[in-house]
Design an enzyme around this catalytic site. Structure first.
Site, short mmCIF file in Angstrom:
data_model
loop_
_atom_site.label_atom_id
_atom_site.label_comp_id
_atom_site.label_asym_id
_atom_site.label_seq_id
_atom_site.Cartn_x
_atom_site.Cartn_y
_atom_site.Cartn_z
N GLU A 73 0.78 -1.23 0.00
CA GLU A 73 0.00 0.00 0.00
C GLU A 73 0.81 1.28 0.00
OE1 GLU A 73 -3.36 0.11 -0.30
OE2 GLU A 73 -3.20 -2.06 -0.61
N SER A 355 -41.13 -28.27 45.88
CA SER A 355 -40.37 -28.95 46.92
C SER A 355 -38.88 -28.63 46.91
CB SER A 355 -40.55 -30.47 46.80
OG SER A 355 -41.89 -30.82 47.02
#
Length: 667
Positions: A73, A355
């Site tokens: 680049e 329970s």
């Protein structure tokens, strides 16, 4: 790699085995007692732009990767002031000739300026603004800062639904590893992708990707940044063939719950695109086992019941598992399928406890000195008025057994003796104990509360069981250990509360002993037939019409809860022991430590003596059954079993007999 305690690690870990057992660890040839593995990514939080970011400091990006990007680049990046006249001229000439583009006209600084501040329109005005911004960036920031920003800001393609922003995300998506581990060939491929990620995708256009990568390698060699031999070797490397999507959430219910905790404790309500690293408590192996247990267990239950198969909505479940000592959640499943329903049943659902609440009743009775595990409770018809209405509890099978010990009552999950014990203990006391153990639901001191007739979130109920597992200390249940900002610095947040003692170690041990009996002799016994032999403790729970099915069980190092039911509160054909217990057992076996689960050790204040389980009194040699029962030292029974031994019989427990001998006839 980044971890909750900060950045570190990254060395080569070698595990040595003898047979199937781990015998040693070495990190970079140095022997160590333990080693942290890099934490797996469980989820990512995106904004509307679906940007996946993994910011990486420039110093942690390999030189080969940085040079490859520069070669592709902007080879003169460290020489120009933000603009490159020669680069612009070269690009113009190349375009006029119609040949291949070896280097773009825009410098890295210009590209960064465009990505940060401008649109992608191709006009002279935009290019002029880009040039001016590039010069300003060069004046304001160092070359290293600009390069780091560029490498963490540019677009590198897509992974699933996510846009890959920055080299860190790209390394994970294309190679499945952190950028720090990339080699020359991999760095060159990433550099090749910058110009046009879709056009040079190694997964869809392999030949184009290879050609572009090799071009970058040749350019590196021309610049004398690598040797021709290195370029040739890298060019021979294979391209990645398998996409590694990083957009999939591995634990979606957990991710949502963790995000809620981050909002509550760290004040960050929106995690999208923040670049934060959230370090959770989840164990991915445990999580996979939990999800498998829920998925397979629900499939088995559905296959057994035509009523379930005909139901408009599928049977649902929640599973949570945590470490009692720390409160760290290790597995978290909020439903059968997150794609179908995002409602989190582990934390957000409010279901009747049934329970599964009974251990709190017994804990309160023991802590208050009202009862012991051997106390006889009457299992006979009970009727009273509550809230202007008649209340008459019954046992699940409709039968009454007369006088039973507290142990038998909880092992067989008997409602009537439990209700009598709750009334004798005091309902406000039970509410207070439930609160101390972590249950935050709407608890009213009414008789039905003792049998779990109130709504509770599964994670709250699990907290109560974890309190028993940790000898009466309520842990700070949490899903997140730390949050780091984008640069790896800890984010200030609300610290976890300190663990709090809710009940004495003696009481916790006695209740735990009763719950071990549930698995050995009571409603939890089917777990033994499924192959679970460890000395764990737990309790089933089933509500009216079997709308809610529970099982919560624990060892000293692990507490796990499972709930099964329908979202619309429809009845099920199951029970806690038939629906929730098999899922719990499947998971508990899957995560079982190599040496098995640890045993519960009695605290100093506990005495274990031999009693007759039918009468709750000290056993004699004439008692048909003998049980070793745990008591607080000051609450050991003083009466010898008269039903089997008579008035003058002696206890067979050697410790008790020795004490009686010391005290003499008048003692």
């Amino acid at each position: 790699f980044r971890a909750a305690a900060g950045d570190g690690g990254g060395g080569l870990l070698v595990a040595e085995f003898r047979g199937d057992r781990l015998s040693g660890l070495r990190v970079d040839e140095t022997a160590v007692a333990e080693a942290w593995l890099e934490p797996p990514l469980l989820a990512t939080f995106w904004g509307e732009d679906l940007m996946e970011r993994r910011p990486v400091p420039l110093g942690e990006i390999p030189t080969e990767v940085v040079r490859a990007v520069l070669a592709a680049e902007d080879a003169s990046f460290f020489e120009h002031p933000g603009l490159s006249p020669t680069g612009i001229a070269r690009a113009l000439l190349t375009n006029l000739r119609g040949g291949e583009i070896r280097q773009g006209g825009s410098t890295i600084t210009q590209q960064l300026a465009k990505n940060l501040y401008l649109s992608s329109e191709r006009t002279m005005g935009r290019k002029m603004r880009e040039a001016m911004l590039a010069i300003f960036l060069e004046w304001r920031y160092s070359k290293e800062q600009i390069l780091e920003a560029y490498l963490n800001q540019i677009y590198w393609g897509r992974s699933g639904a996510a846009n890959l922003i920055g080299v860190g995300a790209a390394a994970r998506a294309y190679f499945g590893k952190p950028v720090e581990e990339l080699d020359l060939a991999e760095g060159a491929l990433l550099a090749a992708l910058i110009r046009a990620p879709a056009e040079y995708s190694p997964f869809r256009r392999a030949e184009a990707a290879r050609a572009r990568r090799d071009l970058v390698l040749r350019r590196l060699a021309e610049l004398d940044w690598i040797t021709p031999e290195a370029a040739e070797t890298a060019a021979a490397a294979a391209l990645p063939e398998v996409e590694r999507p990083i957009s999939r959430r591995l634990a979606p219910y957990y991710a949502d719950a963790a995000a809620a905790e981050v909002a509550r404790r760290w004040g960050v309500a929106d995690l999208a695109d923040r670049g934060l690293s959230i370090f959770g408590t989840l164990d991915l192996t445990d999580q996979e086992s939990a999800e498998a247990a829920v998925r397979e267990g629900l499939a088995e239950l559905t296959g057994k019941s035509a009523r379930v198969r005909k139901h408009e909505e599928g049977l649902e479940a929640a599973l949570i598992s945590l470490e009692p000592a720390t409160g760290a959640v290790r597995a978290y499943v909020g439903g059968r399928d997150y794609r179908e329903s995002q409602f989190d049943r582990a934390s957000s659902a409010r279901r009747q406890a049934g329970s599964a609440f009974k251990p709190i009743v017994y804990a309160t009775a023991f802590e208050s000195g009202v009862a012991t595990p051997a106390t006889l409770l009457e299992d006979a018809p009970l009727e009273l008025e509550s809230g202007g209405k008649r209340w008459a509890p019954a046992n699940d099978d409709g039968e009454f057994r007369g006088w039973v010990t507290a142990r038998t009552a909880i092992e067989q999950s008997l409602n009537v003796p439990t209700a009598r014990l709750a009334l004798q203990t005091g309902l406000p006391r039970i509410v207070q104990m439930a609160r101390a153990c972590g249950i935050r639901g709407r608890l009213q001191p009414v008789p039905a509360m003792a049998l779990g007739a109130f709504e509770v979130a599964p994670i709250e109920l699990l907290t109560a069981y974890a309190t028993l597992a940790d000898r009466g200390v309520r842990p700070p249940v949490h899903l997140v250990d730390a949050v780091l900002d984008a640069r790896g610095r800890p984010l200030a947040g609300e610290a976890l509360p300190a663990p709090e003692r809710a009940l004495s170690p003696d009481t916790a041990y006695m209740v735990t002993s009763l719950l071990q009996g549930v698995l050995d002799y009571g409603t939890g016994r089917p777990a033994r037939a499924l192959g679970l032999a460890d000395p764990l403790a737990g309790k089933t729970g089933t509500t009216n019409l079997r709308r809610d099915n529970w099982f919560a069980g624990f060892s000293p190092e692990r507490a796990t809860l499972v709930w099964v039911g329908f979202d619309d509160d429809s009845p099920t054909p199951f029970s806690g022991s038939k629906a929730a217990l098999p899922l719990w057992t499947k998971f508990t076996l899957a995560v079982r430590p190599p040496g098995g689960y640890a045993r519960f050790t009695p605290p100093e204040g506990i005495r274990v003596v031999l009693i007759d389980p039918a009468t709750g009194e000290l056993a004699t040699d004439r008692c048909p059954e003998v049980l070793a029962e745990a008591f607080a030292a000051e609450r050991v029974p003083a009466t010898v079993c008269r039903e089997h031994g008579g008035w003058f019989a002696e206890p067979i427990d050697p410790g008790v007999r020795a004490e009686r001998d010391e005290k003499g006839p008048g003692g």
